[in-house]
Design an enzyme around this catalytic site. Structure first.
Site, PDB file in Angstrom:
ATOM      1  CD1 TRP A   1      -2.521   1.841   0.613  1.00  0.00           C
ATOM      2  CD2 TRP A   1      -1.752   1.964   2.699  1.00  0.00           C
ATOM      3  NE1 TRP A   1      -3.098   2.938   1.202  1.00  0.00           N
ATOM      4  CE2 TRP A   1      -2.640   3.042   2.482  1.00  0.00           C
ATOM      5  CE3 TRP A   1      -1.144   1.830   3.937  1.00  0.00           C
ATOM      6  CZ2 TRP A   1      -2.925   3.984   3.473  1.00  0.00           C
ATOM      7  CZ3 TRP A   1      -1.428   2.758   4.927  1.00  0.00           C
ATOM      8  CH2 TRP A   1      -2.316   3.827   4.684  1.00  0.00           C
TER       9      TRP A   1
ATOM     10  CG  ASP B   1      -1.884  -7.203   2.893  1.00  0.00           C
ATOM     11  OD1 ASP B   1      -2.797  -7.982   3.218  1.00  0.00           O
ATOM     12  OD2 ASP B   1      -2.048  -5.973   2.757  1.00  0.00           O
TER      13      ASP B   1
ATOM     14  CE1 TYR C   1      -4.570  -0.934  -0.072  1.00  0.00           C
ATOM     15  CE2 TYR C   1      -2.831  -2.582  -0.174  1.00  0.00           C
ATOM     16  CZ  TYR C   1      -3.852  -1.957   0.520  1.00  0.00           C
ATOM     17  OH  TYR C   1      -4.139  -2.357   1.801  1.00  0.00           O
TER      18      TYR C   1
ATOM     19  CB  SER D   1      -0.345   1.457  10.203  1.00  0.00           C
ATOM     20  OG  SER D   1       0.231   2.719  10.487  1.00  0.00           O
TER      21      SER D   1
ATOM     22  CG  LEU E   1       7.130   0.760  11.718  1.00  0.00           C
ATOM     23  CD1 LEU E   1       8.205   0.945  10.656  1.00  0.00           C
ATOM     24  CD2 LEU E   1       7.764   0.604  13.086  1.00  0.00           C
TER      25      LEU E   1
ATOM     26  CD  GLN F   1      12.215   2.246   4.451  1.00  0.00           C
ATOM     27  OE1 GLN F   1      11.511   1.742   3.573  1.00  0.00           O
ATOM     28  NE2 GLN F   1      12.109   3.506   4.814  1.00  0.00           N
TER      29      GLN F   1
END
Length: 329
Positions: A21, A49, A54, A206, A208, A290
């Site tokens: 996303w 996912d 999106y 989410s 983070l 990341q």
């Protein structure tokens, strides 16, 4: 990588799921997307996912291309249906027509014959729930979908769907995908208990808080270049977190993370995985590094004393009101 069962099913999902996303087909170019997917696979992530909506359907296509050549049976592919994917009145919602047509389009974009988990991306008040459940069940019986889930449904909606599925002998949901992180805990009081009773796990997005819990946003300076706060699609989501009182509390988490031998981002991901009803945390990435950083949170068990100190540090910036909702993800 470690794995957890998805709800009351035999499906094992990686504790870290890779989501696209706001990234694939939007924030990052195709080459970077491929590199991120390769990094995810290299770190042992098997759960991917996405959703039909999106990046206007482009995210599914980019993911499908990036996974070309990977043994299909080694993957858990998840996508979603509900939001508009076209201009017509039947190009949205959870009617039988839109569910079936949307799945077939997703299969083409993902270059696969089936998806492992198909989510109802939101609850559809305009379609009879029994129509939605029967359409999903038919797709499962046809082998085009293996497991079912919902995203951002209320506890009442989850309970009602579970009872109806049981009464009619239809395939039950095994997953819920809500927003969940240290700052956003609205699922804890009602949704999680309802899911536990219904045999459903959380696959949270989410973890983070749109990057805020990585510590990259500062109260005394502008958002970093390339961050979601400067992206047209991501700004609405991250904006509510960019209050000085929130950013100052997040900054105070750094020494707690350091004591645990973690970065702030790793602490945040590990925190979500400490909830026993969470099967996986969905992470996005604009750079391969990341992913590598976040995967280090796998297997970390946080001490109860540390969890209490996190709560004390964040204090009243934690959102717990189950009446609050977010728009789309």
């Amino acid at each position: 990588m470690e794995f957890r069962p998805l709800g009351r099913s035999g499906l094992q999902v990686s504790e870290i799921a890779y989501g696209n996303w706001l990234t694939h087909g939007s924030q990052i170019d195709v080459d970077t997307a491929r590199a991120c997917v390769a990094a995810a696979l290299g770190e042992g992530i098997t759960t991917f996912d996405t959703a039909d909506v999106y990046a206007g359907t482009r995210a599914e296509a980019v993911l499908g291309e990036a996974l070309t050549g990977v043994r299909r049976e080694s993957l858990v592919l998840c996508t979603k249906v509900y939001f508009p994917t076209g201009p017509g009145p039947n190009d949205q919602g959870l009617s039988r027509k839109h569910i079936v047509e949307s799945l077939h389009a997703s299969l083409r974009r993902l270059n696969t014959d089936y998806v492992d988990v198909y989510y109802a991306h939101r609850f559809d008040h305009a379609t009879p729930l029994v129509e939605t459940l029967r359409a999903f069940d038919d797709l499962v019986r046809q082998g085009k979908v293996l497991y079912l889930g919902v995203s951002e449904w209320t506890a009442e909606q989850i309970v009602t769907a579970r009872r109806l599925a049981e009464d009619l002998g239809l395939t039950a949901f095994v997953a819920n995908q809500p927003q969940y992180n240290m700052l956003w805990r609205v699922i804890e009081d009602e949704v999680v208990p309802a899911c536990e009773k219904a045999g459903m796990s959380q696959v949270v997005f989410s973890p983070l808080a749109q990057g805020v819990l990585s510590g990259k946003y500062r109260s005394d300076g502008p958002p970093p270049q390339g961050s979601r706060a400067l992206d047209a699609n991501g700004a609405d989501w991250v904006g509510p977190y960019l209050r000085p009182e929130v950013l100052e509390r997040v900054a105070a988490l750094r020494p707690l993370a350091a004591e645990a031998g973690l970065t702030t981002a790793q602490l945040a991901v590990a925190w979500t995985l400490n909830n026993p009803n969470v099967a996986a945390a969905v992470i996005g990435a604009s750079r391969p590094e990341q992913i590598r950083e976040n995967v280090a949170a796998v297997g970390v068990r946080l001490d109860p004393a540390l969890l209490r100190r996190i709560d004390e540090t964040l204090g009243d910036v934690i959102e717990r009101d189950p009446g609050r909702t977010e728009s789309a993800a």
